[in-house]
Design a protein around this motif. Structure first.
Motif, PDB file in Angstrom:
ATOM      1  N   ASN A  36       0.837  -1.194   0.000  1.00 56.69           N
ATOM      2  CA  ASN A  36       0.000   0.000   0.000  1.00 56.69           C
ATOM      3  C   ASN A  36       0.873   1.244   0.000  1.00 56.69           C
ATOM      4  O   ASN A  36       1.834   1.335   0.737  1.00 56.69           O
ATOM      5  N   LYS A  40       1.367   2.664  -7.048  1.00 50.84           N
ATOM      6  CA  LYS A  40       0.764   1.970  -8.189  1.00 50.84           C
ATOM      7  C   LYS A  40      -0.338   2.820  -8.830  1.00 50.84           C
ATOM      8  O   LYS A  40      -0.332   3.061 -10.040  1.00 50.84           O
ATOM      9  N   THR A  41      -1.265   3.267  -7.991  1.00 47.97           N
ATOM     10  CA  THR A  41      -2.358   4.080  -8.526  1.00 47.97           C
ATOM     11  C   THR A  41      -1.828   5.378  -9.120  1.00 47.97           C
ATOM     12  O   THR A  41      -2.285   5.830 -10.183  1.00 47.97           O
ATOM     13  N   THR A  42      -0.857   5.960  -8.449  1.00 47.61           N
ATOM     14  CA  THR A  42      -0.266   7.192  -8.978  1.00 47.61           C
ATOM     15  C   THR A  42       0.351   6.945 -10.348  1.00 47.61           C
ATOM     16  O   THR A  42       0.211   7.764 -11.267  1.00 47.61           O
TER      17      THR A  42
HETATM   18  N1  LIG Z   1      -2.930  13.598  -4.825  1.00 51.55           N
HETATM   19  C1  LIG Z   1      -2.020  13.256  -3.898  1.00 51.55           C
HETATM   20  N2  LIG Z   1      -1.518  14.184  -3.069  1.00 51.55           N
HETATM   21  C2  LIG Z   1      -0.591  13.855  -2.147  1.00 51.55           C
HETATM   22  N3  LIG Z   1      -0.126  12.613  -1.977  1.00 51.55           N
HETATM   23  C3  LIG Z   1      -0.591  11.651  -2.764  1.00 51.55           C
HETATM   24  C4  LIG Z   1      -1.565  11.904  -3.755  1.00 51.55           C
HETATM   25  N4  LIG Z   1      -1.856  10.749  -4.405  1.00 51.55           N
HETATM   26  C5  LIG Z   1      -1.091   9.806  -3.816  1.00 51.55           C
HETATM   27  N5  LIG Z   1      -0.327  10.337  -2.832  1.00 51.55           N
HETATM   28  C6  LIG Z   1       0.634   9.603  -2.027  1.00 51.55           C
HETATM   29  O1  LIG Z   1       1.422   8.854  -2.892  1.00 51.55           O
HETATM   30  C7  LIG Z   1       1.712   7.598  -2.336  1.00 51.55           C
HETATM   31  C8  LIG Z   1       1.354   6.503  -3.309  1.00 51.55           C
HETATM   32  O2  LIG Z   1      -0.070   6.421  -3.405  1.00 51.55           O
HETATM   33  P1  LIG Z   1      -0.789   5.421  -4.399  1.00 51.55           P
HETATM   34  O3  LIG Z   1      -2.243   5.712  -4.322  1.00 51.55           O
HETATM   35  O4  LIG Z   1      -0.154   5.498  -5.714  1.00 51.55           O
HETATM   36  O5  LIG Z   1      -0.509   4.018  -3.737  1.00 51.55           O
HETATM   37  P2  LIG Z   1      -0.915   2.567  -4.225  1.00 51.55           P
HETATM   38  O6  LIG Z   1       0.322   1.849  -4.564  1.00 51.55           O
HETATM   39  O7  LIG Z   1      -1.955   2.620  -5.257  1.00 51.55           O
HETATM   40  O8  LIG Z   1      -1.504   1.949  -2.870  1.00 51.55           O
HETATM   41  P3  LIG Z   1      -2.752   0.982  -2.603  1.00 51.55           P
HETATM   42  O9  LIG Z   1      -2.277  -0.404  -2.789  1.00 51.55           O
HETATM   43  O10 LIG Z   1      -3.091   1.236  -1.181  1.00 51.55           O
HETATM   44  O11 LIG Z   1      -3.820   1.376  -3.535  1.00 51.55           O
HETATM   45  C9  LIG Z   1       1.000   7.535  -1.016  1.00 51.55           C
HETATM   46  O12 LIG Z   1       1.916   7.807   0.006  1.00 51.55           O
HETATM   47  C10 LIG Z   1      -0.026   8.616  -1.095  1.00 51.55           C
HETATM   48  O13 LIG Z   1      -0.277   9.177   0.167  1.00 51.55           O
END
Ligand SMILES: Nc1ncnc2c1ncn2[C@@H]1O[C@H](COP(=O)(O)OP(=O)(O)OP(=O)(O)O)[C@@H](O)[C@H]1O
Ligand SMILES: [Mg+2]
Lengths: 253, 324
Positions: A36, A40-42
Motif C-alpha cells: 500500500n 501503483k495508482t499514482t
Molecule cells: N494527490 C495526492 N496528493 C498527495 N499525496 C498523494 C496523492 N496521491 C497519492 N499520494 C501519495 O502517494 C503515495 C502513493 O499512493 P498510491 O495511491 O499510488 O498508492 P498505491 O500503490 O496505489 O496503494 P494501494 O495499494 O493502497 O492502492 C502515497 O503515500 C499517497 O499518500
C-alpha cells in the motif's frame, strides 16, 4: 506497447513515484503489485494523463504521450479504471455504459435536432453493446437502477464494464477484484483473459489478490516506494527475498 | 364587467411575463440542471438580450444608439449571438478553473454589464432607459394584441422546451450529466469536458438573451432595472430549484408558480398597506412601502425553505430516461 522512463511524481515532500521505468509488451497481462502506498495508482494516473509527472517520459505505441489529456488518450485506445469506483451516480447502469463509446453523432447537440435518424441508428448499436456487456457481467437485472444505488462490488463490475464499451488497446485495471465476491473474481479473471485473447487487449493489472495475479499475469512488476523493485515471472518473484520482505511476507513463498 | 376585464388583462400580463421567466429558467436549467454550471449572473445575459433587441429594433432617435429598425427575428438572433459570445469569453477563462470561480466571475460580469448599460448614456440613455421599443401586433385592438404576444411567448417556451428536452435525452445530454456526476470518469471515457461545458454555458446564455429580448418588446421599454439581480437572477434560481433542476417541465412549472407567488405577494402586501388605519400608520416607518419590497424577498426565501423541506429535489425531480 507502453514504456515508462524515469517517471517521477512528487507531492510536496513525498515522491509517490520515483524514477520508475518499465515496459508493457503488447498482448500481455502485466501485473503491477506492491505494498500500500507504493505508487501503483499514482503510476496509473500518470500514464492515463490524470496527473502530469514531475519528470520522466511515457511512450505509448512509440509516441510520446507525456502530459497528454486523458480524453485524448482514450481515443488512442488507452483506457483505465479507478480503484475507488467512479460511477455516474444519478444515471442508470445502462447509461453508465452507453456514455462511453466514441463516435456517437448524438454527442454533437445539433445532430439531435437535424439528423435524428443517424443519431438513433448509432444509439441502437451502442445500446446493444451495453446490453451485451451487462449480460457478460451478469448484471442485466440492474440495467435501469441508478448506479449510485449499487453495492461496492457491483460498482466495481460496472467500472470494468466501461472498459468493454470501447475498442481499447491497453487497459489499465486498478484492483478490479477488490470487494468482489470469490466466484465473481473468477469470472472477472476469465473475462480479462478472454478480452485479451478475443479482442487483443493488452492489460496492466494492479491487484493485491495473489491468486488472480499468478493465474493471469506474466510478467509481474513489483513496485515499492515508487520504484521498480523487481520485474519478471511470478515464480521468481515469489522466491525473491526483497519482495517477500517488502510485500508478500514470509508465508507467501 | 369592467372589473372583470381588468382582471383578464392582468391575468394575460401575468402569464406572459411568467412565460418569459420560463424561457429564462429553461436557459438556467441547461447550465445548472444539465451541466452543473453555477451562473450567478443571469441578469447580465438577460440584460444583453433586452438591450440588444431594443437598440436594434427602435426608430432613429438621438437619445440613444439605435435606428437600425431590424426585423424582430433578426434582432433576437443578434441578441442571442452577442450573449453567446460573451458567455464564450467568460467560459474560456473560467470553465477550466474550479467551479466556484464561475459563480464569482458571472456575478462580476453581470454587475459590469449593469453598470455599462447605466452609464453609457450615449448608447442606452442611462437610467432613463430606452422607450418606444416596438412590440409585435401592437396595432391590433386590445386585448388581441396582448393575446397575440402571449401566443408568441407560448410558442417560444414550447420550442425551447422541445429542443431542450430532446437535447437532454440525447447522447449529448447523457455526456453532460456524466460530466456533472463525475468529472474524472467522464474524462476517462474520452469526453472533452471543457467543450461540453462550454456548449451548455453558451446555449443557456443565448436562451437567457432571448428571454431578455422578449421582455423588452413586451414592456416596450427597457432600463437598467432589468439587470437587477433580485428579480433577474435570484428569482430565476428559486424558480428552477422549486420546479426541479435538471427537469425541463419542472423549470417551466417552477417559473410560473414562483412568478405568480412573487406577483401575488406584491398584491397582498400593497393591499395590506392600503388598508392600515391611519392612526396605526403613524406608528409605522414612513417608507413602509419601500421596506415591504424586502419583506417580499424574505417571504420568497422562506417559501423556498418550506418547498425544499417538502420537495428536496424540486416538484419535478430530474429523471434520467430509461432506454427501452
Ligand atoms: N494527490 C495526492 N496528493 C498527495 N499525496 C498523494 C496523492 N496521491 C497519492 N499520494 C501519495 O502517494 C503515495 C502513493 O499512493 P498510491 O495511491 O499510488 O498508492 P498505491 O500503490 O496505489 O496503494 P494501494 O495499494 O493502497 O492502492 C502515497 O503515500 C499517497 O499518500
Ligand atoms: Mg492504489
Amino acid at each position: 506497447m507502453l514504456t515508462v522512463e524515469d517517471l517521477t511524481m512528487q507531492f510536496g515532500g513525498v515522491k509517490a513515484v520515483n524514477k520508475c521505468s518499465f515496459t508493457i509488451n503488447e498482448g500481455t497481462i502485466t501485473g503491477l503489485i506492491g505494498p500500500n502506498g507504493a505508487g501503483k495508482t499514482t503510476t496509473f494516473n500518470l500514464i492515463a494523463g490524470a496527473l502530469k509527472p514531475t519528470s520522466g517520459k511515457i511512450y505509448f505505441q512509440g509516441q510520446d504521450i507525456t502530459g497528454k489529456a486523458t480524453h485524448q488518450l482514450f481515443h488512442q485506445g488507452l483506457v483505465r479504471t479507478f480503484q475507488i469506483p467512479h460511477e455516474f451516480a444519478r444515471m442508470t447502469v445502462l447509461e453508465n455504459l452507453m456514455v462511453v463509446p466514441p463516435n456517437q453523432p448524438g454527442e454533437a447537440i445539433w445532430n439531435n435536432w437535424l439528423m435524428p435518424k443517424k443519431v438513433f441508428d448509432r444509439e441502437e448499436e451502442v445500446k446493444a453493446r451495453a446490453e451485451d456487456t451487462l449480460d457478460f457481467l451478469q448484471i442485466t437485472h440492474l440495467r435501469d437502477e441508478y448506479a449510485g444505488n449499487l453495492s461496492g462490488g457491483q460498482k466495481k463490475l460496472l467500472e470494468l464494464g466501461r472498459t468493454m464499451m470501447t475498442d481499447a488497446k491497453l487497459v489499465l485495471l486498478d484492483e478490479p477484484g477488490a470487494g468482489v465476491n470469490p466466484t465473481l473474481i473468477l469470472k472477472i479473471r476469465d473475462m480479462i483473459a478472454r478480452l485479451r485473447d478475443e479482442r487483443g487487449y493488452t492489460f496492466c493489472l494492479i491487484e493485491h489478490d495473489m491468486d488472480m495475479i499468478s493465474s493471469l499475469c506474466d510478467p509481474v512488476i513489483v513496485l515499492a516506494e515508487g520504484t521498480v523493485l523487481m520485474e519478471g515471472d511470478i515464480h521468481d518473484i515469489r522466491q525473491n527475498k526483497a519482495v517477500i520482505d517488502a510485500y508478500l511476507g514470509g508465508g507467501a513463498a | 364587467m369592467d372589473l372583470f376585464y381588468g382582471y383578464f388583462l392582468y391575468a394575460i400580463s401575468l402569464v406572459t411575463i411568467g412565460g418569459i421567466y420560463a424561457i429564462l429558467t429553461l436557459g438556467l436549467n441547461i447550465q445548472w440542471g444539465f451541466a452543473g454550471l453555477f451562473n450567478a449572473g443571469i441578469a447580465g445575459f438577460f440584460a444583453i438580450g433586452a438591450y440588444s433587441a431594443a437598440i436594434l429594433t427602435t426608430m432613429p432617435t438621438d437619445r440613444h444608439l439605435g435606428g437600425y429598425e431590424m426585423p424582430y427575428i433578426v434582432a433576437a438572433l443578434v441578441a442571442m449571438v452577442a450573449s453567446g459570445l460573451i458567455a464564450w469569453v467568460i467560459g474560456k477563462i473560467c470553465l477550466r478553473l474550479r467551479s466556484d470561480y464561475l459563480a464569482i466571475a458571472t456575478i462580476g460580469i453581470a454587475e459590469i454589464i449593469r453598470l455599462v448599460f447605466k452609464n453609457e448614456v450615449w448608447a442606452t440613455n442611462g437610467h432613463r432607459g430606452i422607450s418606444e421599443v416596438p412590440k409585435p401586433f401592437e396595432g391590433l385592438p386590445q386585448p388581441w394584441n396582448d393575446l397575440a404576444f402571449l401566443a408568441i411567448v407560448g410558442l417560444i417556451v414550447l420550442a425551447v422546451y422541445l429542443l431542450s428536452e430532446r437535447a437532454h435525452k440525447s447522447p449529448w445530454g447523457r455526456v453532460m450529466t456524466a460530466i456533472r456526476e463525475n468529472e474524472p470518469a467522464s474524462h476517462a471515457a474520452g469526453k472533452n469536458i471543457e467543450t461540453f461545458r462550454m456548449q451548455g454555458f453558451v446555449i443557456g446564455s443565448m436562451i437567457m438573451a432571448l428571454a431578455g429580448a422578449m421582455m423588452s418588446h413586451y414592456l416596450k421599454f427597457i432600463n437598467p432595472a432589468v439587470s437587477e439581480p433580485i428579480a433577474s437572477t435570484f428569482l430565476v434560481w428559486v424558480m428552477l430549484i422549486v420546479g426541479g433542476s435538471g427537469n425541463n417541465k419542472g423549470a417551466i412549472i417552477g417559473a410560473f408558480l414562483m412568478w405568480f407567488i412573487w406577483s401575488g405577494t406584491e398584491l397582498v402586501l400593497s393591499t395590506i398597506v392600503q388598508n392600515i388605519p391611519p392612526d396605526l400608520l403613524s406608528y409605522l416607518p414612513a417608507d413602509l412601502s419601500v421596506r415591504l419590497a424586502y419583506v417580499r424577498i424574505f417571504m420568497i426565501g422562506l417559501l423556498l425553505q418550506i418547498f425544499l423541506q417538502k420537495y428536496p429535489s424540486g416538484i419535478f425531480p430530474e429523471k434520467r430516461p430509461i432506454a427501452r
